[in-house]
Design a protein around this motif. Structure first.
Motif, short mmCIF file in Angstrom:
data_model
loop_
_atom_site.label_atom_id
_atom_site.label_comp_id
_atom_site.label_asym_id
_atom_site.label_seq_id
_atom_site.Cartn_x
_atom_site.Cartn_y
_atom_site.Cartn_z
N GLU A 90 21.37 0.46 -20.53
CA GLU A 90 22.39 -0.50 -20.06
C GLU A 90 23.24 -1.06 -21.20
N HIS A 91 22.88 -0.68 -22.41
CA HIS A 91 23.57 -1.24 -23.58
C HIS A 91 23.97 -0.14 -24.54
N ALA A 92 25.11 -0.30 -25.18
CA ALA A 92 25.52 0.61 -26.26
C ALA A 92 24.53 0.45 -27.42
N PRO A 93 24.39 1.48 -28.27
CA PRO A 93 23.45 1.41 -29.38
C PRO A 93 23.76 0.29 -30.38
N ASN A 94 25.02 -0.11 -30.47
CA ASN A 94 25.41 -1.25 -31.29
C ASN A 94 26.69 -1.82 -30.70
N SER A 95 27.23 -2.86 -31.33
CA SER A 95 28.39 -3.51 -30.74
C SER A 95 29.73 -3.02 -31.29
N HIS A 96 29.71 -1.91 -32.02
CA HIS A 96 30.95 -1.34 -32.55
C HIS A 96 31.61 -0.49 -31.48
N LYS A 97 32.93 -0.51 -31.41
CA LYS A 97 33.63 0.22 -30.35
C LYS A 97 33.44 1.74 -30.43
N ARG A 106 23.79 -14.49 -29.05
CA ARG A 106 22.98 -13.60 -28.22
C ARG A 106 23.76 -13.15 -26.99
N LEU A 107 24.42 -14.11 -26.35
CA LEU A 107 25.22 -13.80 -25.15
C LEU A 107 26.34 -12.82 -25.49
N ALA A 108 27.07 -13.11 -26.55
CA ALA A 108 28.21 -12.27 -26.92
C ALA A 108 27.76 -10.85 -27.28
N ASP A 109 26.68 -10.73 -28.06
CA ASP A 109 26.19 -9.41 -28.47
C ASP A 109 25.74 -8.57 -27.28
N LYS A 110 24.97 -9.19 -26.41
CA LYS A 110 24.42 -8.46 -25.26
C LYS A 110 25.55 -7.99 -24.33
N ASP A 111 26.48 -8.89 -24.05
CA ASP A 111 27.57 -8.52 -23.14
C ASP A 111 28.53 -7.51 -23.76
N LYS A 112 28.72 -7.58 -25.07
CA LYS A 112 29.59 -6.60 -25.73
C LYS A 112 28.98 -5.21 -25.61
N LYS A 113 27.67 -5.11 -25.79
CA LYS A 113 26.98 -3.81 -25.66
C LYS A 113 27.02 -3.31 -24.22
N ARG A 114 26.89 -4.20 -23.26
CA ARG A 114 27.01 -3.82 -21.85
C ARG A 114 28.41 -3.29 -21.56
N LYS A 115 29.40 -3.99 -22.07
CA LYS A 115 30.80 -3.62 -21.86
C LYS A 115 31.09 -2.23 -22.44
N ASN A 145 28.90 0.18 -23.09
CA ASN A 145 28.13 1.16 -22.33
C ASN A 145 28.87 1.51 -21.03
N TYR A 146 29.32 0.48 -20.33
CA TYR A 146 30.03 0.67 -19.06
C TYR A 146 31.30 1.49 -19.27
N LYS A 147 32.05 1.14 -20.29
CA LYS A 147 33.31 1.84 -20.59
C LYS A 147 33.06 3.31 -20.93
N TYR A 148 32.03 3.57 -21.73
CA TYR A 148 31.73 4.94 -22.16
C TYR A 148 31.40 5.84 -20.98
N PHE A 149 30.58 5.34 -20.06
CA PHE A 149 30.13 6.18 -18.95
C PHE A 149 31.05 6.16 -17.73
N GLU A 175 34.56 4.88 -17.85
CA GLU A 175 35.99 4.81 -18.20
C GLU A 175 36.69 3.67 -17.47
N ARG A 176 35.91 2.65 -17.11
CA ARG A 176 36.47 1.46 -16.48
C ARG A 176 36.09 0.23 -17.31
N GLU A 177 36.78 -0.88 -17.04
CA GLU A 177 36.51 -2.13 -17.75
C GLU A 177 35.43 -2.92 -17.02
N TRP A 178 34.34 -3.20 -17.72
CA TRP A 178 33.24 -3.98 -17.17
C TRP A 178 33.70 -5.41 -16.87
#
Length: 197
Positions: A55-62, A145-154, A156-160, A162-165
């Protein structure tokens, strides 16, 4: 008629709690952590690995997914988890009425006409207080914590998908749980589902 309800949520917004309560009120199963076990069975990966990676990208880098190791089939571990996740979610939706929390279920089931897709969000103060109460203190402050977790979710969602979480037009309902309160958010989803069975 609504058969499936998907709950996408910001970290700390209470989406998981809301999903479980909606399922309880409607007398149907809720799949959240239970999905992890099914995906683990499908892939052979450890549940702890799937819980974080699914549910999360491996890190918060785009560019988080660009430098992932790939097997001989050209797929990364994240790709294998995604394919298993998709299969499990589609099979559950075909089999029974249920609530599915997270895991890009809104996207996976986007073509179904019997699916209600909900996004739960809240302001930072509400979420920060909630995660400290639920998960305790950490070396990171709650806002980080909130910002990091949601950035990784965002990511992950975009990668799989191609939409904006979190974008309103990906969902049928977007609910501010901090403003409405958990109980009122549950009530609104149950009413929108119109007696799911």
């Amino acid at each position: 008629m609504v058969k499936i309800i998907t709950i996408s949520r910001e970290f700390g917004s209470g989406g998981r709690t809301i999903g479980r309560e909606v399922a309880k009120r409607l007398g149907i199963p809720c799949y959240d952590k239970e999905l992890i076990e099914k995906i683990a069975d499908e892939t052979g990966y450890a549940k702890s690995f799937i819980e974080e990676e699914g549910e999360h990208a491996p890190n918060s880098h785009k560019l988080a997914y660009m430098f992932m190791g790939r097997g001989l089939d050209g797929l990364s571990n994240a790709d294998h988890i995604w394919m298993a996740e998709k299969k499990v979610i589609e099979e559950l939706a075909d089999k029974e009425s249920c609530v599915i929390v997270g895991r890009c279920a809104d996207y996976i089931l986007k073509d179904r006409t019997d699916c209600l897709n909900v996004f739960v969000y809240a302001d930072t103060k509400f979420k920060a207080e909630r995660i400290v109460k639920l998960y305790g203190e950490s070396h990171l402050n709650p806002e980080k914590r909130l910002a990091d977790k949601d950035k990784k979710r965002k990511l992950n969602y975009k990668y799989f998908t191609e939409r904006e979480w979190g974008r309103y037009n990906n969902y049928h309902m977007s609910l501010d749980s901090g403003f409405l309160g958990i109980n009122q958010a549950v009530e609104m989803i149950v009413n929108a589902a119109g007696g799911t069975k």
